[in-house]
Design a protein around this motif. Structure first.
Motif, PDB file in Angstrom:
ATOM      1  N   UNK A  46      58.067 -30.216  60.485  1.00 16.50           N
ATOM      2  CA  UNK A  46      58.905 -30.009  61.676  1.00 16.50           C
ATOM      3  C   UNK A  46      59.965 -28.953  61.427  1.00 16.50           C
ATOM      4  N   UNK A  47      59.645 -27.947  60.625  1.00 20.44           N
ATOM      5  CA  UNK A  47      60.677 -27.009  60.212  1.00 20.44           C
ATOM      6  C   UNK A  47      61.289 -26.266  61.398  1.00 20.44           C
ATOM      7  N   UNK A  48      60.488 -25.952  62.392  1.00 25.30           N
ATOM      8  CA  UNK A  48      61.011 -25.226  63.551  1.00 25.30           C
ATOM      9  C   UNK A  48      61.891 -26.136  64.406  1.00 25.30           C
ATOM     10  N   UNK A  49      61.450 -27.367  64.614  1.00 21.68           N
ATOM     11  CA  UNK A  49      62.239 -28.305  65.425  1.00 21.68           C
ATOM     12  C   UNK A  49      63.586 -28.584  64.787  1.00 21.68           C
ATOM     13  N   UNK A  50      63.560 -28.688  63.458  1.00 21.38           N
ATOM     14  CA  UNK A  50      64.781 -29.087  62.765  1.00 21.38           C
ATOM     15  C   UNK A  50      65.682 -27.897  62.409  1.00 21.38           C
ATOM     16  N   UNK A  51      65.222 -26.707  62.693  1.00 17.47           N
ATOM     17  CA  UNK A  51      66.040 -25.510  62.461  1.00 17.47           C
ATOM     18  C   UNK A  51      67.059 -25.450  63.580  1.00 17.47           C
ATOM     19  N   UNK A  52      68.354 -25.464  63.212  1.00 24.55           N
ATOM     20  CA  UNK A  52      69.396 -25.608  64.234  1.00 24.55           C
ATOM     21  C   UNK A  52      70.408 -24.485  64.119  1.00 24.55           C
ATOM     22  N   UNK A  53      70.734 -23.858  65.237  1.00 23.75           N
ATOM     23  CA  UNK A  53      71.767 -22.816  65.237  1.00 23.75           C
ATOM     24  C   UNK A  53      72.978 -23.275  66.031  1.00 23.75           C
ATOM     25  N   UNK A  62      64.987 -19.454  68.426  1.00 20.35           N
ATOM     26  CA  UNK A  62      63.619 -18.970  68.217  1.00 20.35           C
ATOM     27  C   UNK A  62      63.607 -17.652  67.491  1.00 20.35           C
ATOM     28  N   UNK A  63      64.451 -16.755  67.968  1.00 21.26           N
ATOM     29  CA  UNK A  63      64.474 -15.403  67.403  1.00 21.26           C
ATOM     30  C   UNK A  63      64.947 -15.432  65.955  1.00 21.26           C
ATOM     31  N   UNK A  64      65.975 -16.239  65.698  1.00 24.26           N
ATOM     32  CA  UNK A  64      66.490 -16.338  64.326  1.00 24.26           C
ATOM     33  C   UNK A  64      65.470 -16.945  63.385  1.00 24.26           C
ATOM     34  N   UNK A  65      64.790 -17.982  63.834  1.00 24.34           N
ATOM     35  CA  UNK A  65      63.770 -18.620  62.985  1.00 24.34           C
ATOM     36  C   UNK A  65      62.678 -17.613  62.640  1.00 24.34           C
ATOM     37  N   UNK A  66      62.270 -16.867  63.665  1.00 22.56           N
ATOM     38  CA  UNK A  66      61.216 -15.879  63.438  1.00 22.56           C
ATOM     39  C   UNK A  66      61.676 -14.789  62.496  1.00 22.56           C
ATOM     40  N   UNK A  67      62.969 -14.445  62.579  1.00 20.18           N
ATOM     41  CA  UNK A  67      63.503 -13.381  61.724  1.00 20.18           C
ATOM     42  C   UNK A  67      63.549 -13.814  60.268  1.00 20.18           C
ATOM     43  N   UNK A  68      63.958 -15.062  60.039  1.00 20.09           N
ATOM     44  CA  UNK A  68      64.100 -15.512  58.651  1.00 20.09           C
ATOM     45  C   UNK A  68      62.806 -16.034  58.046  1.00 20.09           C
ATOM     46  N   UNK A  69      61.861 -16.471  58.883  1.00 20.53           N
ATOM     47  CA  UNK A  69      60.585 -16.987  58.364  1.00 20.53           C
ATOM     48  C   UNK A  69      59.419 -16.273  59.032  1.00 20.53           C
ATOM     49  N   UNK A  70      59.162 -15.006  58.675  1.00 18.69           N
ATOM     50  CA  UNK A  70      58.036 -14.294  59.301  1.00 18.69           C
ATOM     51  C   UNK A  70      56.718 -15.026  59.070  1.00 18.69           C
ATOM     52  N   UNK A  71      56.534 -15.520  57.832  1.00 15.59           N
ATOM     53  CA  UNK A  71      55.395 -16.399  57.556  1.00 15.59           C
ATOM     54  C   UNK A  71      55.982 -17.588  56.811  1.00 15.59           C
ATOM     55  N   UNK A  72      55.696 -18.766  57.294  1.00 18.03           N
ATOM     56  CA  UNK A  72      56.282 -19.961  56.690  1.00 18.03           C
ATOM     57  C   UNK A  72      55.817 -20.140  55.245  1.00 18.03           C
ATOM     58  N   UNK A  73      56.676 -20.731  54.415  1.00 15.89           N
ATOM     59  CA  UNK A  73      56.332 -20.970  52.996  1.00 15.89           C
ATOM     60  C   UNK A  73      55.021 -21.690  52.861  1.00 15.89           C
ATOM     61  N   UNK A  74      54.836 -22.703  53.723  1.00 14.85           N
ATOM     62  CA  UNK A  74      53.672 -23.573  53.574  1.00 14.85           C
ATOM     63  C   UNK A  74      52.379 -22.847  53.925  1.00 14.85           C
ATOM     64  N   UNK A  75      52.461 -21.897  54.885  1.00 13.74           N
ATOM     65  CA  UNK A  75      51.265 -21.122  55.220  1.00 13.74           C
ATOM     66  C   UNK A  75      50.903 -20.168  54.099  1.00 13.74           C
TER      67      UNK A  75
END
Lengths: 219, 262
Positions: A46-53, A62-75
């Motif tokens: 749930x990394x995206x849900x739990x990412x809070x600004x 959304x934009x910040x999450x995408x900026x900091x995690x272009x490809x998620x660690x787990x992928x």
């Protein structure tokens, strides 16, 4: 189609591997694949849900999450597992090609299709080099994408439409960091195993050839 | 690939274990892995979602959760189970190596080889003697070490085995000391105590197995020394009947799929 397919593939390769190769398969299965499935996947679920600004502006999170995690660690981890296991297919294909050839010609062309000599040895060595290469590539990619293997608690984001620099908080950063270090450690172990196997095979077959030549001279 | 594959791998090793080893394996699979997968994962499933802090400050909940749970119980248990199961692979590899040597002898047509065909070699159960004894004993020792290390890590990280209902958090960006409430604390405490209890039982089983192996080793040595004194030319053949009472456990074992024992 799931990780079971990778298991079958690696089990097939195990038959034609050296002792070190089998240890490598065990490390990949138990310390990388099993840890990924049993533990790591759920941390990033749930990394995206739990990412809070700290902002109400719609779209900023959304934009910040995408900026900091272009490809998620787990992928990246999953891709690494798949890409690193793939060179083993070369060996399986080569053995299948040999068996096919024997069947087509209806005669015994090789002492044993799975025996590591001549062409199959080259294929095996190439697969080892490729495996090590891919491991290094992925480790470097991880390092470059995420500025090291640390996962910070807080990241500051000022990408539009965020109005200013906003504080964004990543969920479970310590746990993610622990598992990333675990991933790095097992990758390094696999690189060491591959390189030792490479050295061992080159040494063994050089010695064999030298002894053959030495015996021929004496005759 | 999941815990089932681990079961397949370890099932192959089970054939060559002592009785206590087989009991240990049963306890591991039924009371630890199965409980983890079937029950514990559900209890901890919603842990961050239902972790609630008495503040509206964005980010405070995330930071407090990370502060109090650097690594979740459930992940720590999964790692513990993986590490504790791994030493059995050493035994599996040693057995596979021995089988490989016997097959080579058989193919060379060695007259010393007492097997009729390759299938018999594949099915044969090796007694724990010689170098296999050392491998087996080392694997038990490593198991003990891993269990102890993880139990200590647990105790150290969570200040005991109790899950409190309320935690007070003052990490930045929380404005003051805020109250944070953990979800299902009693259920989590119950499962934690259960898992710790079963870990302790496993430690006791491992210690018992180690003592049993050491006792057997010293007994065998004193027997050999005694026989050599009285009858130096007598060949000492040993028949060990270790596992009749656990035959129903060994019936469920299968050879490893991954080919370690092929």
């Amino acid at each position: 189609m799931s990780w079971g397919f990778l298991c079958d593939l690696l089990s097939g390769v195990n038959k034609y591997s050296t002792g070190i190769g089998r240890i490598w398969v065990a490390v990949v299965f138990i310390f990388r694949l099993l840890v990924y499935i049993a533990a790591a996947e759920n941390i990033w679920k749930y990394e995206h849900d739990e990412f809070e600004c700290n902002v109400e502006q719609p779209g900023c999170e959304n934009v910040c999450f995408d900026y900091f995690f272009p490809v998620s660690h787990i992928r990246l981890w999953a891709l690494q597992l798949i890409v690193v296991s793939a060179p083993s297919l070369l060996v399986v294909f080569h053995v299948a090609y040999r068996e096919n050839r024997e069947k087509n010609h209806n005669q015994k062309l090789y002492r044993s299709p799975g025996e590591r000599d001549g062409g199959l040895l080259c294929t095996y060595l190439i697969s080892l080099i490729l495996k090590s290469g891919f491991e290094v590539v992925f480790l470097v990619l991880f390092y470059k994408l995420y500025n090291g293997f640390k996962v910070p608690r807080l990241v500051k984001c000022d990408v539009r439409p965020c109005p200013n620099t906003v504080d964004c908080y990543i969920s479970k950063p310590t746990e993610k960091m622990i598992f990333l270090y675990f991933l790095v450690a097992t990758s390094c172990l696999c690189i060491v195993l591959n390189l030792s196997e490479l050295t061992y095979l080159i040494f063994k077959y050089s010695l064999k050839r030298y002894l053959k030549r030495h015996n021929k001279k004496h005759r | 690939m999941d815990w089932g594959a681990l079961h397949t791998i370890l099932g192959g090793v089970n054939k060559h274990s002592t009785s206590i080893g087989k009991i240990w394996l049963t306890v591991l699979f039924i009371f630890r892995i199965m409980i983890l997968v079937v029950a514990a994962e559900r209890v901890w499933g919603d842990e961050q979602d239902d972790f609630v802090c008495n503040t509206l400050q964005p980010g405070c909940k995330n930071v407090c959760y990370d502060h109090f749970f650097p690594i979740s119980h459930i992940r720590l248990w999964a790692l513990q189970l993986i590490f504790v199961s791994t030493p059995a692979l050493l035994v599996a590899m040693h057995v596979a190596y021995r089988r490989h040597e016997k097959k080579r002898q058989f193919r060379k047509g060695d007259q010393k080889c007492e097997y009729k065909d390759i299938e018999e070699i594949r099915r044969q159960r090796f007694h724990i003697d010689g170098s296999l004894w050392w491998t087996y004993t080392s694997s038990i020792f490593f198991r003990l070490v891993f269990e102890a290390v993880f139990m200590y890590a647990f105790y150290f990280m969570y200040d005991g085995f109790r899950m409190p209902r309320l935690m007070k958090c003052s990490a930045w960006p929380c404005p003051n000391t805020v109250d944070c409430f953990v979800s299902r604390p009693t259920e989590k405490t119950v499962f934690t105590i259960f898992m710790i209890a079963v870990s302790s039982i496993c430690i006791l089983l491992n210690v018992a197995e180690l003592c049993y192996l050491l006792a057997k080793f010293f007994l065998r040595r004193s027997k050999k020394a005694g026989n050599a004194k009285h009858q130096p030319n007598h060949e000492n053949k040993e028949e060990t009947k270790q596992n009749e009472m656990n035959e129903l456990i060994s019936d469920s074992c299968q050879n490893t799929v991954i080919g370690f024992t092929s």
